[in-house]
Design an enzyme around this catalytic site. Structure first.
Site, PDB file in Angstrom:
ATOM      1  N   TYR A 132      29.292  -8.029  10.325  1.00 34.65           N
ATOM      2  CA  TYR A 132      29.303  -7.562  11.469  1.00 34.65           C
ATOM      3  C   TYR A 132      30.654  -7.530  12.570  1.00 34.65           C
ATOM      4  CZ  TYR A 132      27.909  -6.389  16.922  1.00 34.65           C
ATOM      5  OH  TYR A 132      27.878  -6.139  17.737  1.00 34.65           O
ATOM      6  N   SER A 161      32.883  -4.769  19.875  1.00 35.61           N
ATOM      7  CA  SER A 161      32.454  -5.980  20.120  1.00 35.61           C
ATOM      8  C   SER A 161      33.350  -6.898  20.572  1.00 35.61           C
ATOM      9  CB  SER A 161      31.135  -6.119  19.621  1.00 35.61           C
ATOM     10  OG  SER A 161      31.429  -7.874  19.474  1.00 35.61           O
ATOM     11  N   ILE A 215      21.777  -0.044  24.731  1.00 37.01           N
ATOM     12  CA  ILE A 215      22.737   0.375  25.263  1.00 37.01           C
ATOM     13  C   ILE A 215      22.956   1.876  25.329  1.00 37.01           C
ATOM     14  CG2 ILE A 215      25.085   0.024  25.561  1.00 37.01           C
ATOM     15  CD1 ILE A 215      25.258  -2.395  24.250  1.00 37.01           C
ATOM     16  N   GLY A 216      22.529   2.463  24.454  1.00 40.72           N
ATOM     17  CA  GLY A 216      22.868   4.073  23.340  1.00 40.72           C
ATOM     18  C   GLY A 216      21.983   4.518  24.794  1.00 40.72           C
TER      19      GLY A 216
HETATM   20  N1  LIG Z   1      23.749  -6.698  22.668  1.00 40.33           N
HETATM   21  C1  LIG Z   1      25.016  -6.696  22.470  1.00 40.33           C
HETATM   22  O1  LIG Z   1      25.134  -7.601  22.970  1.00 40.33           O
HETATM   23  C2  LIG Z   1      26.385  -6.855  22.107  1.00 40.33           C
HETATM   24  C3  LIG Z   1      27.250  -6.860  22.778  1.00 40.33           C
HETATM   25  C4  LIG Z   1      28.213  -5.851  21.334  1.00 40.33           C
HETATM   26  C5  LIG Z   1      28.466  -4.790  20.856  1.00 40.33           C
HETATM   27  N2  LIG Z   1      27.329  -4.085  20.367  1.00 40.33           N
HETATM   28  C6  LIG Z   1      27.098  -3.148  20.791  1.00 40.33           C
HETATM   29  O2  LIG Z   1      26.996  -2.185  21.392  1.00 40.33           O
HETATM   30  C7  LIG Z   1      25.366  -1.200  20.861  1.00 40.33           C
HETATM   31  C8  LIG Z   1      24.405  -1.181  20.816  1.00 40.33           C
HETATM   32  O3  LIG Z   1      23.873  -1.835  20.493  1.00 40.33           O
HETATM   33  P1  LIG Z   1      22.250  -2.841  21.211  1.00 40.33           P
HETATM   34  O4  LIG Z   1      22.837  -3.924  21.946  1.00 40.33           O
HETATM   35  O5  LIG Z   1      22.039  -1.479  21.939  1.00 40.33           O
HETATM   36  O6  LIG Z   1      21.609  -2.840  19.917  1.00 40.33           O
HETATM   37  P2  LIG Z   1      20.219  -2.462  19.996  1.00 40.33           P
HETATM   38  O7  LIG Z   1      18.687  -1.624  20.799  1.00 40.33           O
HETATM   39  O8  LIG Z   1      19.612  -2.951  18.326  1.00 40.33           O
HETATM   40  O9  LIG Z   1      20.395  -0.436  19.703  1.00 40.33           O
HETATM   41  C9  LIG Z   1      20.471  -0.394  18.047  1.00 40.33           C
HETATM   42  C10 LIG Z   1      20.309   1.360  18.171  1.00 40.33           C
HETATM   43  O10 LIG Z   1      20.968   1.557  16.896  1.00 40.33           O
HETATM   44  C11 LIG Z   1      20.194   1.930  16.171  1.00 40.33           C
HETATM   45  N3  LIG Z   1      20.419   2.796  14.941  1.00 40.33           N
HETATM   46  C12 LIG Z   1      20.751   1.163  13.860  1.00 40.33           C
HETATM   47  N4  LIG Z   1      20.587   1.735  12.238  1.00 40.33           N
HETATM   48  C13 LIG Z   1      20.890   2.869  12.498  1.00 40.33           C
HETATM   49  C14 LIG Z   1      21.463   3.886  11.816  1.00 40.33           C
HETATM   50  N5  LIG Z   1      21.094   2.924  10.040  1.00 40.33           N
HETATM   51  N6  LIG Z   1      21.029   5.460  11.664  1.00 40.33           N
HETATM   52  C15 LIG Z   1      21.133   5.590  13.016  1.00 40.33           C
HETATM   53  N7  LIG Z   1      20.896   4.561  14.097  1.00 40.33           N
HETATM   54  C16 LIG Z   1      20.623   3.219  13.572  1.00 40.33           C
HETATM   55  C17 LIG Z   1      19.278   1.618  16.342  1.00 40.33           C
HETATM   56  O11 LIG Z   1      17.725   2.435  15.797  1.00 40.33           O
HETATM   57  P3  LIG Z   1      16.373   1.570  15.550  1.00 40.33           P
HETATM   58  O12 LIG Z   1      15.994   1.320  17.142  1.00 40.33           O
HETATM   59  O13 LIG Z   1      15.612   2.962  15.029  1.00 40.33           O
HETATM   60  O14 LIG Z   1      16.225   0.546  15.113  1.00 40.33           O
HETATM   61  C18 LIG Z   1      19.172   2.076  17.957  1.00 40.33           C
HETATM   62  O15 LIG Z   1      18.696   2.910  18.712  1.00 40.33           O
HETATM   63  C19 LIG Z   1      26.125  -1.522  19.035  1.00 40.33           C
HETATM   64  O16 LIG Z   1      27.127  -1.339  18.332  1.00 40.33           O
HETATM   65  C20 LIG Z   1      26.467  -2.952  19.362  1.00 40.33           C
HETATM   66  O17 LIG Z   1      27.612  -3.402  18.304  1.00 40.33           O
HETATM   67  C21 LIG Z   1      26.434  -4.442  21.837  1.00 40.33           C
END
Ligand SMILES: NC(=O)c1ccc[n+]([C@@H]2O[C@H](COP(=O)([O-])OP(=O)(O)OC[C@H]3O[C@@H](n4cnc5c(N)ncnc54)[C@H](OP(=O)(O)O)[C@@H]3O)[C@@H](O)[C@H]2O)c1
Length: 300
Positions: free
Chosen positions: A200, A175, A51-52
């Site tokens: 979480y 979330s 998402i980021g």
């Molecule tokens: N996917 C869903 O269904 C969903 C639903 C509800 C909420 N969210 C929220 O959406 C946000 C983005 O998640 P996403 O789904 O895009 O997941 P993702 O693809 O796993 O991306 C997570 C990002 O966070 C980074 N990260 C993890 N640990 C870190 C640390 N210690 N320092 C700096 N960066 C760190 C990861 O870096 P690396 O690649 O280096 O690990 C990655 O860039 C999260 O806050 C998640 O809780 C997601």
């Protein structure tokens, strides 16, 4: 009997055919704002994937200078090149930020403050989910440490810059899972009891509480803040859980793409006139909450 068997056999086929429609239904909510962002500065944490990455891409597309705050510089640089090529915006910069280490957070903030005159958009997006029990460099339970406390410190360190740059915004990616969260002050570090899924949820509840309190404290400063649920998104978030990985794979036709998942964060970051909803929680719901009705239209 034969009819039932036939139906069961044909079910996957029907699901496959219906998948685009179901996905459209489930992935409602698209940011329709036409706001352009030349001269604006944005920081997106965890911008090297998921998402980021899509959030950063859209901000760059609109002309902002975007900082990808990533713990893995190499991954970040690859994504920065990709975004630069796609958008034609060369102002996509990568800086190291490990939210599991307050030294790294302080170093990031120090360098950013020395380098940049403004900060208009801070998107606290990075997150971890269902990690085996572990602690950050400073001894915080990993979910609470990265998802909440890391972003809490980062925001605090950048707050004066946000105020100087007002109107400015902080978006905290929470979330739907926050509904299952509780703040157990007697077990904040999960030392007495630990469940990876609940850890979480607790951290995502903390994101929302932080947003509400920040909004209250920043009233009148020109800095506003919002929390969002991005929807269920096909990303790397499930990397720590083989079961969730399998579920995500199984339902990947029906869940959002990261681009669709970025819409609610973008909506909160750029939509004009959102200041009156300072501190609110937004979710890309099929039935738009009042707060969503203007700019987040159903169906991507
Ligand atoms: N996917 C869903 O269904 C969903 C639903 C509800 C909420 N969210 C929220 O959406 C946000 C983005 O998640 P996403 O789904 O895009 O997941 P993702 O693809 O796993 O991306 C997570 C990002 O966070 C980074 N990260 C993890 N640990 C870190 C640390 N210690 N320092 C700096 N960066 C760190 C990861 O870096 P690396 O690649 O280096 O690990 C990655 O860039 C999260 O806050 C998640 O809780 C997601």
């Amino acid at each position: 009997m034969v009819g039932v068997l036939l139906l069961l056999l044909l079910l996957p086929f029907f699901l496959y055919i219906a998948a685009p429609k179901i996905r459209k239904m489930l992935s409602s909510g698209v940011c329709t704002s036409t706001v352009q962002l030349p001269g604006k500065v944005a920081v997106v944490t965890g911008a090297n994937t998921g998402i980021g990455k899509e959030t950063a891409k859209e901000l760059a597309q609109r002309g902002a200078r975007v900082y990808l705050a990533c713990r893995d510089i190499q991954k970040g640089e690859l994504v920065a090149r990709e975004i630069q090529t796609m958008t034609g915006n060369q102002q996509v910069l990568v800086r190291e930020l490990d939210l599991a280490d307050t030294k790294s957070i302080r170093a990031f903030a120090k360098d950013f403050l020395a380098e940049e005159k403004h900060l208009h958009i801070l998107i606290n997006n990075a997150g971890v989910m269902m990690c085996p029990y572990s602690k950050t460099a400073d001894g915080f339970e990993m979910h609470m440490g990265v998802n909440h406390l890391g972003h809490f410190l980062l925001t605090h360190l950048l707050l004066e810059k946000l105020k100087e740059s007002a109107p400015s915004r902080v978006v905290n990616v929470s979330s739907l899972a926050h509904h299952l969260g509780r703040i157990h002050f007697h077990n904040l570090q999960g030392e007495k009891f630990y469940n990876a899924g609940l850890a979480y949820c607790h951290s995502k509840l903390a994101n929302i509480l932080f947003t509400q309190e920040l909004a209250r404290r920043l009233k009148g400063s020109g800095v506003t803040t919002y929390s969002v649920h991005p929807g269920t998104v096909n990303s790397e978030l499930v990397r720590h859980s083989p079961f969730m990985k399998w579920m995500w794979w199984l339902f990947s036709f029906f869940i959002k793409t990261p681009k669709q998942g970025a819409q609610t964060s973008l909506y909160c970051a750029i939509t004009e006139g959102l200041e009156i909803l300072n501190g609110h929680h937004f979710r890309a719901s099929k039935e738009p909450a009042p707060a969503l009705s203007q700019g987040l239209k159903a169906n991507v």
